[in-house]
Scaffold this active site. Structure first.
Site, PDB file in Angstrom:
ATOM      1  N   GLY A  32     -72.171  43.670  31.940  1.00 54.16           N
ATOM      2  CA  GLY A  32     -73.294  42.921  32.499  1.00 54.16           C
ATOM      3  C   GLY A  32     -74.194  43.816  33.322  1.00 54.16           C
ATOM      4  O   GLY A  32     -73.906  45.000  33.540  1.00 54.16           O
ATOM      5  N   GLU A  33     -75.298  43.228  33.790  1.00 58.81           N
ATOM      6  CA  GLU A  33     -76.217  43.982  34.625  1.00 58.81           C
ATOM      7  C   GLU A  33     -76.909  43.041  35.591  1.00 58.81           C
ATOM      8  O   GLU A  33     -76.945  41.833  35.403  1.00 58.81           O
ATOM      9  CB  GLU A  33     -77.253  44.724  33.774  1.00 58.81           C
ATOM     10  N   GLY A  34     -77.481  43.602  36.609  1.00 57.93           N
ATOM     11  CA  GLY A  34     -78.220  42.820  37.593  1.00 57.93           C
ATOM     12  C   GLY A  34     -78.779  43.737  38.644  1.00 57.93           C
ATOM     13  O   GLY A  34     -78.169  44.749  38.998  1.00 57.93           O
ATOM     14  N   GLY A  35     -79.991  43.403  39.118  1.00 60.29           N
ATOM     15  CA  GLY A  35     -80.594  44.241  40.151  1.00 60.29           C
ATOM     16  C   GLY A  35     -80.872  45.636  39.615  1.00 60.29           C
ATOM     17  O   GLY A  35     -81.620  45.826  38.665  1.00 60.29           O
ATOM     18  N   VAL A  39     -72.827  47.406  34.445  1.00 60.08           N
ATOM     19  CA  VAL A  39     -71.373  47.535  34.552  1.00 60.08           C
ATOM     20  C   VAL A  39     -70.775  47.601  33.152  1.00 60.08           C
ATOM     21  O   VAL A  39     -71.132  46.807  32.268  1.00 60.08           O
ATOM     22  CB  VAL A  39     -70.753  46.356  35.341  1.00 60.08           C
ATOM     23  N   LYS A  54     -69.513  51.125  37.258  1.00 62.97           N
ATOM     24  CA  LYS A  54     -70.831  50.620  37.646  1.00 62.97           C
ATOM     25  C   LYS A  54     -71.798  51.776  37.782  1.00 62.97           C
ATOM     26  O   LYS A  54     -71.549  52.743  38.494  1.00 62.97           O
ATOM     27  CB  LYS A  54     -70.746  49.844  38.956  1.00 62.97           C
ATOM     28  N   ASP A 149     -73.591  41.795  48.568  1.00 65.40           N
ATOM     29  CA  ASP A 149     -73.743  41.092  47.292  1.00 65.40           C
ATOM     30  C   ASP A 149     -72.657  40.036  47.091  1.00 65.40           C
ATOM     31  O   ASP A 149     -72.118  39.881  45.991  1.00 65.40           O
ATOM     32  CB  ASP A 149     -73.733  42.086  46.130  1.00 65.40           C
TER      33      ASP A 149
END
Length: 402
Positions: A32-35, A39, A54, A149
């Site tokens: 996944g990813e975010g910001g 990962v 990460k 977070d």
């Protein structure tokens, strides 16, 4: 990896898929990813164990030394409810990588999506106490470490039902005057406090906001309004309004954790944890009614601490009193209520609360040359109770004379 610990599968992002990083970590899939981060699920070829890697996808070359120093500190951390950072490295382009323990299970974001009813407040109180314990551990480091977070997606239930705080990827060491890298300025909509959006610097109270917003979501099933939108109003309903079936003490504590101003939030994760522990101690969090006579509280349990005062060392969590209550000359005041707790009394009529204060030895006096000055001496003061917010002598007498 062992069949008993399957990794997530995803067709997204094949940037590193099947590559071996650092001659040790074979990337299996994209998690996944975010910001500013991605990962990946990987296998440690040396230890033959699954892990999560990460990558900071946005990085500042000048922040390389800061990343190394903070990664080394994170790698030394160990808590039974927190995933461990096991390694770190950078590649020739300057990209930064953290290698973390992989925790199988289901995160609370997915848990909520699959739930058919609102979560029981007792379960959420148990989870809240666990996260507070992790935050207390992080904030107690020297220098303090801010997770930055906390959100449902970063809280995971293992197959054995153990709650784990995962993903320290944007955790930051709190140092006065230190710059924050762009990656560390990431935020999660609905869970991050206003100071994180504005890049004004974060501290332990910022994590408490994120935890409060997370618990609000778990208890109401509704994503909290993003902090910038809360400034523009109208604000979202309080938890005390949304969940009338749960103890008022717990609802007010979570609402207070989501205060826009950091100074209005609980003073520490320890103080917030105490609330969750106390509501768990009382299975019903019984409300005791009383009539305002010469002895206003009819329940002894509701007006006196059940433990010796000398054993009380942690504060309760109160709510800033609302505007004064005015009664017309022709109306009778409604009968207020007090919530029976193990240590102290909550006056629900005006939101006031008595706070236990630990005793000890304190210096008084002053070494000077004025005739009215007394030399410094040590005095012993026993534990005592004081109102959480300023009150008049008459208001304080209502408690002491009960």
């Amino acid at each position: 990896p062992p069949r008993s610990t399957p990794l997530y599968s995803s067709a997204a992002s094949d940037v590193y898929k099947r590559q071996v990083l650092q001659d040790r970590y074979k990337v299996i899939n994209f998690l996944g990813e975010g910001g500013f981060s991605r990962v990946y699920g990987a296998v440690d070829l040396r230890l033959r164990t699954p892990c999560a890697i990460k990558e900071n996808s946005e990085f500042d070359r000048s922040a390389h030394d800061q990343f190394i120093a903070e990664a080394q500190l994170l790698a030394r951390l160990k808590h039974q409810h927190m995933t461990k950072v096991t390694d770190y490295f950078t590649n020739p382009s300057g990209a930064q990588f953290l290698v973390m323990e992989y925790v199988p299970g289901k995160d609370l974001e997915k848990f909520m999506r699959e739930a058919t009813s609102l979560l029981d407040w007792r379960t959420v109180a148990e989870w809240g106490a666990i996260v507070c314990d992790v935050l207390d551990y992080l904030h107690g480091q020297d220098p303090p470490i801010i997770h930055r977070d906390i959100k449902p997606a970063n809280l995971r239930l293992t197959p054995d039902g153990v709650l784990m705080v995962i993903d320290l990827g944007i955790a930051k060491v709190q140092k006065p005057g230190s710059a924050t890298t762009r990656a560390a300025q990431a935020y999660s909509g609905g869970y991050s406090p206003i100071e994180q959006y504005l890049g004004q610097g974060t501290d332990a109270r910022s994590d408490l906001y994120s935890l409060g917003a997370t618990l609000y979501h778990l208890l109401t099933g509704r994503m909290p309004t993003e902090a910038p939108n809360r400034l523009r109003g109208p604000d979202m309903a309080t938890l005390e309004q949304a969940r009338t079936d749960m103890p008022a003490l717990m609802a007010r504590a979570i609402d207070r954790a989501m205060a826009m101003e950091p100074d209005d939030r609980p003073p520490s994760a320890t103080a917030l944890k105490l609330v969750f522990e106390r509501v768990q101690e009382s299975t019903e969090a019984q409300l005791v009614s009383y009539t305002p006579t010469a002895a206003p509280v009819t329940s002894v349990a509701a007006r006196t601490p059940t433990h010796p005062r000398s054993s009380i060392s942690q504060p309760l969590i109160g709510t800033q009193p609302s505007s004064p209550i005015h009664h017309s000359s022709n109306s009778q005041p409604s009968a207020p209520r007090a919530e029976a707790l193990s240590n102290g009394v909550i006056w629900l009529e005006d939101g006031r609360e008595m706070v236990p204060v630990a005793g000890g030895s304190f210096p008084i006096g002053e070494e000077g040359f004025e005739s009215n000055e007394q030399p410094v001496t040590l005095v012993e003061v026993g534990a005592f109770l004081i109102d959480r917010f300023p009150v008049t002598c008459r208001e304080y007498a209502r408690f002491t004379n009960a």
